[in-house]
Design a protein around this motif. Structure first.
Motif, short mmCIF file in Angstrom:
data_model
loop_
_atom_site.label_atom_id
_atom_site.label_comp_id
_atom_site.label_asym_id
_atom_site.label_seq_id
_atom_site.Cartn_x
_atom_site.Cartn_y
_atom_site.Cartn_z
N PHE A 192 98.29 -18.47 -91.53
CA PHE A 192 98.28 -18.06 -92.93
C PHE A 192 98.22 -19.26 -93.87
O PHE A 192 98.66 -20.35 -93.54
CB PHE A 192 99.46 -17.14 -93.25
N VAL A 193 97.60 -18.99 -95.03
CA VAL A 193 97.39 -20.01 -96.04
C VAL A 193 98.44 -19.84 -97.12
O VAL A 193 98.74 -18.73 -97.52
CB VAL A 193 95.97 -19.84 -96.64
N THR A 194 99.03 -20.95 -97.56
CA THR A 194 99.98 -20.84 -98.66
C THR A 194 100.05 -22.16 -99.42
O THR A 194 99.72 -23.21 -98.90
CB THR A 194 101.38 -20.46 -98.15
N HIS A 195 100.45 -22.06 -100.69
CA HIS A 195 100.68 -23.29 -101.46
C HIS A 195 102.19 -23.45 -101.69
O HIS A 195 102.62 -24.37 -102.36
CB HIS A 195 99.94 -23.22 -102.79
N ASP A 196 102.98 -22.52 -101.10
CA ASP A 196 104.41 -22.49 -101.35
C ASP A 196 105.15 -23.10 -100.16
O ASP A 196 105.22 -22.51 -99.09
CB ASP A 196 104.82 -21.02 -101.57
N GLN A 197 105.68 -24.31 -100.33
CA GLN A 197 106.28 -25.03 -99.20
C GLN A 197 107.49 -24.28 -98.63
O GLN A 197 107.71 -24.26 -97.43
CB GLN A 197 106.68 -26.45 -99.60
N GLU A 198 108.24 -23.60 -99.51
CA GLU A 198 109.42 -22.87 -99.06
C GLU A 198 109.01 -21.78 -98.06
O GLU A 198 109.62 -21.59 -97.02
CB GLU A 198 110.07 -22.25 -100.29
N GLU A 199 107.91 -21.07 -98.42
CA GLU A 199 107.38 -20.01 -97.58
C GLU A 199 106.97 -20.57 -96.21
O GLU A 199 107.34 -20.02 -95.17
CB GLU A 199 106.14 -19.48 -98.29
N ALA A 200 106.23 -21.67 -96.23
CA ALA A 200 105.75 -22.28 -94.99
C ALA A 200 106.93 -22.74 -94.14
O ALA A 200 106.97 -22.49 -92.93
CB ALA A 200 104.82 -23.45 -95.30
N GLU A 223 109.92 -31.28 -88.41
CA GLU A 223 109.23 -32.57 -88.38
C GLU A 223 108.64 -32.95 -89.73
O GLU A 223 108.82 -34.06 -90.21
CB GLU A 223 108.11 -32.53 -87.33
N VAL A 224 107.90 -32.00 -90.35
CA VAL A 224 107.23 -32.38 -91.59
C VAL A 224 108.24 -32.58 -92.71
O VAL A 224 108.01 -33.37 -93.62
CB VAL A 224 106.14 -31.36 -92.02
N TYR A 225 109.37 -31.89 -92.64
CA TYR A 225 110.36 -32.06 -93.70
C TYR A 225 111.15 -33.36 -93.51
O TYR A 225 111.35 -34.11 -94.44
CB TYR A 225 111.31 -30.87 -93.75
N ASP A 226 111.58 -33.62 -92.28
CA ASP A 226 112.42 -34.79 -92.04
C ASP A 226 111.63 -36.07 -91.84
O ASP A 226 112.11 -37.16 -92.16
CB ASP A 226 113.31 -34.56 -90.81
N PHE A 236 105.22 -33.20 -101.53
CA PHE A 236 104.80 -31.80 -101.59
C PHE A 236 105.88 -30.87 -101.02
O PHE A 236 105.97 -29.72 -101.40
CB PHE A 236 103.48 -31.61 -100.83
N LEU A 237 106.69 -31.37 -100.11
CA LEU A 237 107.64 -30.50 -99.43
C LEU A 237 109.00 -30.41 -100.12
O LEU A 237 109.98 -30.01 -99.53
CB LEU A 237 107.84 -30.97 -97.99
N GLY A 238 109.10 -30.79 -101.37
CA GLY A 238 110.37 -30.63 -102.05
C GLY A 238 110.49 -31.62 -103.18
O GLY A 238 109.62 -32.47 -103.37
N ASN A 239 111.59 -31.51 -103.94
CA ASN A 239 111.80 -32.44 -105.04
C ASN A 239 112.13 -33.82 -104.50
O ASN A 239 112.77 -33.95 -103.46
CB ASN A 239 112.94 -31.95 -105.92
#
Lengths: 356, 300
Positions: A192-200, A223-226, A236-239
């Motif tokens: 699925f495609v999304t622009h919402d990092q929380e959703e992903a 992995e992508v968050y840490d 892109f993945l958060g403030n």
């Protein structure tokens, strides 16, 4: 069914939508294509479906090259961003469409179609809407009908374009979990495609972060968050709080302090950017043994589970954002205007490519 | 649900109050504007329409009927039906394919095609007729070849059909292009992904979505095809009982001072206009009703 995307390039006129993209989707996984609008994620999804053809590169389903296979023969289920339900057909006929258009030899009987459609409508818990028309449904209902219609042809791959984009926040959260459960029950490969990092981060097994037609990073949400591979992924993945920094042999400068970092051990005095997430900003009222720099609290926002603070550095006018738990905030007992000391944790440092 | 109704009733009440106080012109201005429009409509629409029917029946019912069933009139009616009967299906196919191509696909020369479709609106019908005379007439490009093969276009039925097709071809395409563009191609793509062939998508998805717009285009095309005068007049040659359509027949009768008969035939054309208008309002009413029904159900 596993999907392999190999070196796909796609240009629209002079606009480069996808620039040498390679992604592997293992069978049974739920993968998110995440990125800002215009990053090529929808184009990639449409190429997997066969609605667009790549300029160069290949798409493999289960190891078989399907790049030139017709969209009708790919056995994919596609849920469109705005659902694309057939507006002049009832919900029942919408779901039955994929079965009714089959050639006579493989078309199920009317009774069988009836049974299958009601089974799917029960699966999406909307059996009672069978006689309605799409414009008579709410957004969340349309979304689930679109999903039931896509599943009617028993696809091996389910592709969803911004599946929750057009829904309001509450419905979106419910549907997200429901989609995750459905994916696990059906043993299907989903993208699925999304622009919402929380959703992903919440739904996906694996996230493909894209920007400007390129893959920035592929990995599990953890992995992508840490361990973001690039400044873009990090931002892109958060403030984030951004500090201009200098790195020298495993030590980085932030404001007027120096910190030990676990990378760049061989780097000799170069310009860099240091990133710290707001929840990794620790605040003390007194200077302790750890290195800390001084700041003033300029704004306190105490609604919700976390307390958001805005702080101004003592040595210049830059603002810093911090998030504290309510307990920690009560413990500190600070108000706007208070002078505090900031200890950054988990600092990520990326060298400044331009000056390097 | 009841909350929604209350709010909307309240806002409707509010709107009425607001209209009477803040955003409205004084009464005399409103009445003056209404009077001007009514006077205009009466002068240019209602009076001529009434005149057509009174003049048609001035010499009685029998004269009226005779004017319609005399052989020349019947042949004019027949020719008009033939011309419309050929032009309509051809323009239906052309209009739908042109609109489909323009709305659903990107290709080079698209804007040129859109401009060309509008050409008959921009060109005087008389010029349109003259074009065919220049091409197929005795002194025209293919004139000699055609007279050698004993095939007549100008001053014969093929010319009339050609002229009618030319003046009517924008109607259906013009009606469908904005509609199909607004609908996008998502539903067609959904059909393809679900395994439908191109034909199946067209018959099961595209056509049902455009049916009201298409019907509207057909009605307008038909009205214009039957009523066209200028272009047909140039290519017809006005041969009584052979190449006269209804509008041309009206002109001939009128020029012969046969007013009762002229208006009798004209009344048929006026009736056609009235039926066209009635159908048009019916279609608009249908689509509006469907939209409001859907809104009500979606709110539940």
């Amino acid at each position: 069914m596993s999907i392999a995307i190999k070196n796909v390039v796609k240009n629209f006129g002079s606009f480069s939508a996808l620039n040498d993209v390679s992604v592997d989707v293992p069978s049974g996984e739920l993968v998110a294509l995440l990125g800002p609008s215009g990053c090529g994620k929808t184009t990639l999804l449409r190429i997997i479906a066969g609605l667009e053809t790549p300029d160069t590169g290949n798409i493999l389903f289960n190891g078989t090259d399907t790049t030139d296979r017709d969209v009708r023969e790919r056995q994919v289920g596609f849920v469109f961003q705005h659902y694309a339900l057939f507006r002049h057909m009832t919900v029942f006929e919408n779901v039955a469409f994929g079965l009714r258009v089959r050639p006579r030899s493989t078309r199920p009987t009317d009774a069988e179609i009836h049974r299958r459609v009601h089974e799917l409508l029960e699966l999406v818990q909307l059996d009672w809407l069978a006689d309605r028309y799409p414009p008579q449904l709410s957004g969340g209902q349309r979304q689930r009908i679109a999903l039931a219609r896509a599943l009617a042809v028993e696809p091996k791959v389910l592709l969803l374009d911004e599946p929750f984009g057009a829904l309001d926040a509450k419905v979106r959260k419910d549907l997200r979990r429901w989609l995750r459960r459905l994916h696990d029950e059906l043993h299907i490969t989903s993208v699925f495609v999304t622009h919402d990092q929380e959703e992903a981060l919440e739904v996906a097994d694996r996230i493909v972060v894209m920007n400007h037609g390129k893959v920035e990073q592929i990995g599990t949400p953890q992995e992508v968050y840490d361990k973001p591979a690039s400044p873009f992924v990090y931002q892109f993945l958060g403030n984030v709080n951004l500090f201009h920094s200098r790195v020298n042999a495993g030590r980085a400068s932030i404001a007027d302090i120096e910190l030990q970092i676990d990378s760049h051990h061989d780097t000799q005095d170069s310009a860099a950017f240091a990133y710290v997430r707001p929840h990794d900003i620790d605040i003390q009222k007194e200077r302790g043994s750890q290195p800390a720099f001084e700041a003033t609290v300029t704004y306190v926002h105490a609604i919700g589970p976390l307390v958001r603070l805005e702080l101004q550095r003592a040595d210049n006018t830059e603002l810093i954002e911090a998030e504290l738990t309510r307990e920690r905030f009560r413990e500190l007992d600070i108000t706007e205007g208070a002078r505090v000391f900031i200890q950054p944790r988990n600092v990520r440092v990326f060298l400044d490519q331009k000056s390097a | 649900m009841s909350g929604v109704t209350n709010i909307s009733q309240y806002s409707r009440y509010n709107a009425r109050v607001a209209r009477s106080r803040a955003t409205s012109e004084p009464a005399w201005i409103r009445w003056a504007l209404i009077a001007v429009s009514l006077a205009f409509l009466t002068l240019f629409l209602f009076v001529p329409l009434a005149a057509v029917f009174t003049e048609a029946f001035r010499k009685g019912y029998e004269v009226y009927l005779n004017a319609l069933i005399e052989p020349d009139a019947l042949s004019a009616i027949k020719l008009t039906l033939i011309a419309a009967g050929i032009a309509l299906p051809l323009n239906l196919v052309f209009g739908v394919s042109a609109a489909w191509a323009i709305a659903k696909f990107e290709f080079r020369g698209k804007s040129v095609l859109i401009t060309l479709i509008d050409l008959p609106f921009a060109v005087s019908p008389v010029i349109a007729g003259l074009i065919y005379v220049l091409i197929f007439g005795l002194q025209g490009w293919f004139g000699e070849w055609m007279s050698a093969h004993d095939f007549k276009v100008i001053f014969a039925i093929p010319g009339i059909v050609l002229a009618t097709i030319f003046v009517t071809f924008p109607f259906i395409a013009r009606e469908l292009i904005p509609l199909m563009q607004a609908q996008g191609k998502d539903e067609e793509e959904a059909g393809l992904v679900l395994g439908a062939s191109g034909w199946q998508v067209f018959w099961k998805v595209t056509l049902p979505n455009i049916k009201w717009g298409l019907l509207y285009g057909i009605i307008l095309t038909n009205a214009r095809a039957m009523g066209e005068f200028g272009a047909v007049s140039v290519v017809s040659g006005h041969i009584r009982g052979l190449t006269n359509t209804m509008p041309l027949h009206v002109e001939i009768l009128y020029n012969e001072y046969n007013y009762a008969a002229a208006f009798a035939v004209a009344s048929l054309l006026a009736l056609l206009a009235l039926v066209t208008l009635a159908l048009k309002s019916f279609i608009e009413w249908q689509t509006a009703r469907q939209a409001s029904d859907n809104e009500k159900l979606a709110e539940e």
